[in-house]
Motif scaffolding. Structure first.
Motif, PDB file in Angstrom:
ATOM      1  N   PHE A  90       9.703   4.159  -2.739  1.00  8.59           N
ATOM      2  CA  PHE A  90      10.849   3.258  -2.628  1.00  8.59           C
ATOM      3  C   PHE A  90      12.126   3.837  -3.238  1.00  8.59           C
ATOM      4  N   TYR A  91      11.992   4.885  -4.028  1.00  6.48           N
ATOM      5  CA  TYR A  91      13.155   5.482  -4.686  1.00  6.48           C
ATOM      6  C   TYR A  91      13.499   6.873  -4.157  1.00  6.48           C
ATOM      7  N   ALA A  92      12.759   7.378  -3.196  1.00  9.24           N
ATOM      8  CA  ALA A  92      13.056   8.694  -2.619  1.00  9.24           C
ATOM      9  C   ALA A  92      14.329   8.587  -1.783  1.00  9.24           C
ATOM     10  N   ASP A  93      15.341   9.351  -2.160  1.00 11.80           N
ATOM     11  CA  ASP A  93      16.623   9.309  -1.447  1.00 11.80           C
ATOM     12  C   ASP A  93      16.529   9.870  -0.038  1.00 11.80           C
ATOM     13  N   ASP A  94      15.662  10.822   0.164  1.00 11.61           N
ATOM     14  CA  ASP A  94      15.536  11.515   1.438  1.00 11.61           C
ATOM     15  C   ASP A  94      14.409  10.890   2.265  1.00 11.61           C
ATOM     16  N   ASP A  95      14.684  10.577   3.527  1.00  9.30           N
ATOM     17  CA  ASP A  95      13.674   9.950   4.381  1.00  9.30           C
ATOM     18  C   ASP A  95      12.453  10.834   4.582  1.00  9.30           C
ATOM     19  N   ALA A  96      12.674  12.138   4.720  1.00 10.82           N
ATOM     20  CA  ALA A  96      11.541  13.051   4.905  1.00 10.82           C
ATOM     21  C   ALA A  96      10.661  13.067   3.662  1.00 10.82           C
ATOM     22  N   LEU A  97      11.279  13.075   2.494  1.00  5.89           N
ATOM     23  CA  LEU A  97      10.512  13.047   1.251  1.00  5.89           C
ATOM     24  C   LEU A  97       9.740  11.737   1.129  1.00  5.89           C
ATOM     25  N   ALA A  98      10.367  10.637   1.481  1.00  4.64           N
ATOM     26  CA  ALA A  98       9.680   9.342   1.433  1.00  4.64           C
ATOM     27  C   ALA A  98       8.464   9.361   2.346  1.00  4.64           C
ATOM     28  N   GLY A  99       8.616   9.947   3.526  1.00  3.37           N
ATOM     29  CA  GLY A  99       7.486  10.057   4.445  1.00  3.37           C
ATOM     30  C   GLY A  99       6.364  10.894   3.873  1.00  3.37           C
ATOM     31  N   LEU A 100       6.710  11.993   3.215  1.00  3.75           N
ATOM     32  CA  LEU A 100       5.690  12.837   2.583  1.00  3.75           C
ATOM     33  C   LEU A 100       4.967  12.094   1.462  1.00  3.75           C
ATOM     34  N   ILE A 101       5.706  11.337   0.683  1.00  9.07           N
ATOM     35  CA  ILE A 101       5.107  10.560  -0.408  1.00  9.07           C
ATOM     36  C   ILE A 101       4.131   9.535   0.164  1.00  9.07           C
ATOM     37  N   ALA A 102       4.543   8.828   1.206  1.00 12.46           N
ATOM     38  CA  ALA A 102       3.676   7.820   1.830  1.00 12.46           C
ATOM     39  C   ALA A 102       2.436   8.478   2.425  1.00 12.46           C
ATOM     40  N   ASP A 104       0.818  -1.217   0.000  1.00 17.02           N
ATOM     41  CA  ASP A 104       0.000   0.000   0.000  1.00 17.02           C
ATOM     42  C   ASP A 104       0.847   1.259   0.000  1.00 17.02           C
ATOM     43  N   LEU A 105       1.851   1.271  -0.879  1.00 16.42           N
ATOM     44  CA  LEU A 105       2.728   2.434  -1.044  1.00 16.42           C
ATOM     45  C   LEU A 105       2.975   2.645  -2.537  1.00 16.42           C
ATOM     46  N   PRO A 106       3.177   3.903  -2.951  1.00 18.42           N
ATOM     47  CA  PRO A 106       3.492   4.147  -4.357  1.00 18.42           C
ATOM     48  C   PRO A 106       4.946   3.782  -4.648  1.00 18.42           C
ATOM     49  N   VAL A 107       5.233   3.449  -5.884  1.00 20.20           N
ATOM     50  CA  VAL A 107       6.592   3.078  -6.284  1.00 20.20           C
ATOM     51  C   VAL A 107       7.571   4.207  -5.965  1.00 20.20           C
ATOM     52  N   ALA A 108       7.152   5.452  -6.124  1.00 20.46           N
ATOM     53  CA  ALA A 108       8.039   6.601  -5.864  1.00 20.46           C
ATOM     54  C   ALA A 108       8.601   6.575  -4.443  1.00 20.46           C
ATOM     55  N   HIS A 145       0.028   9.584  -0.324  1.00 25.08           N
ATOM     56  CA  HIS A 145      -0.634   8.401  -0.888  1.00 25.08           C
ATOM     57  C   HIS A 145      -1.774   7.938   0.017  1.00 25.08           C
ATOM     58  N   ARG A 146      -1.509   7.866   1.295  1.00 28.79           N
ATOM     59  CA  ARG A 146      -2.526   7.389   2.242  1.00 28.79           C
ATOM     60  C   ARG A 146      -3.684   8.372   2.371  1.00 28.79           C
ATOM     61  N   ARG A 147      -3.386   9.669   2.365  1.00 38.36           N
ATOM     62  CA  ARG A 147      -4.455  10.679   2.417  1.00 38.36           C
ATOM     63  C   ARG A 147      -5.317  10.615   1.168  1.00 38.36           C
ATOM     64  N   GLY A 148      -4.685  10.442   0.018  1.00 45.06           N
ATOM     65  CA  GLY A 148      -5.427  10.351  -1.234  1.00 45.06           C
ATOM     66  C   GLY A 148      -6.315   9.126  -1.271  1.00 45.06           C
TER      67      GLY A 148
END
Length: 95
Positions: A72-84, A66-70, A87-90
């Motif tokens: 898994f490729y975000a180099d920055d942990d904060a960015l990965a958290g924002l992406i997740a 339940d995560l977008p492919v993006a 995705h969950r809010r959407g």
């Protein structure tokens, strides 16, 4: 002795996401459509950086987690958290 190469970001994020939802490597592989016989080994090799899955396989694993492919490729942990989070809010706003 040569220094050990750091894991690719997708490998680290895949393991973290899988363990966060409590799935075994075998279960993730099977739910993503891998053959029962090789599911555990294949996911292990993705998580250890030995191999990288093709995009179709990676999309299926991301869907199971339940995560977008993006994510898994975000180099920055904060960015990965924002992406997740995005995705969950959407996902919850469309229900």
């Amino acid at each position: 002795m040569a220094a050990k190469e750091p894991l690719p970001v997708f490998s680290r994020r895949l393991r973290e996401a899988r363990t966060a939802v409590g799935l075994s490597q075998r279960t993730l592989g099977i739910e993503a459509g891998l053959d029962d016989f090789v599911a555990s080994t294949r996911v292990n090799r993705y998580e250890t950086g030995v191999h990288q899955p093709d995009l179709q396989t990676f999309r299926r694993m991301a869907e199971v987690l339940d995560l977008p492919v993006a994510y898994f490729y975000a180099d920055d942990d904060a960015l990965a958290g924002l992406i997740a989070d995005h995705h969950r809010r959407g996902r919850t706003s469309t229900r």
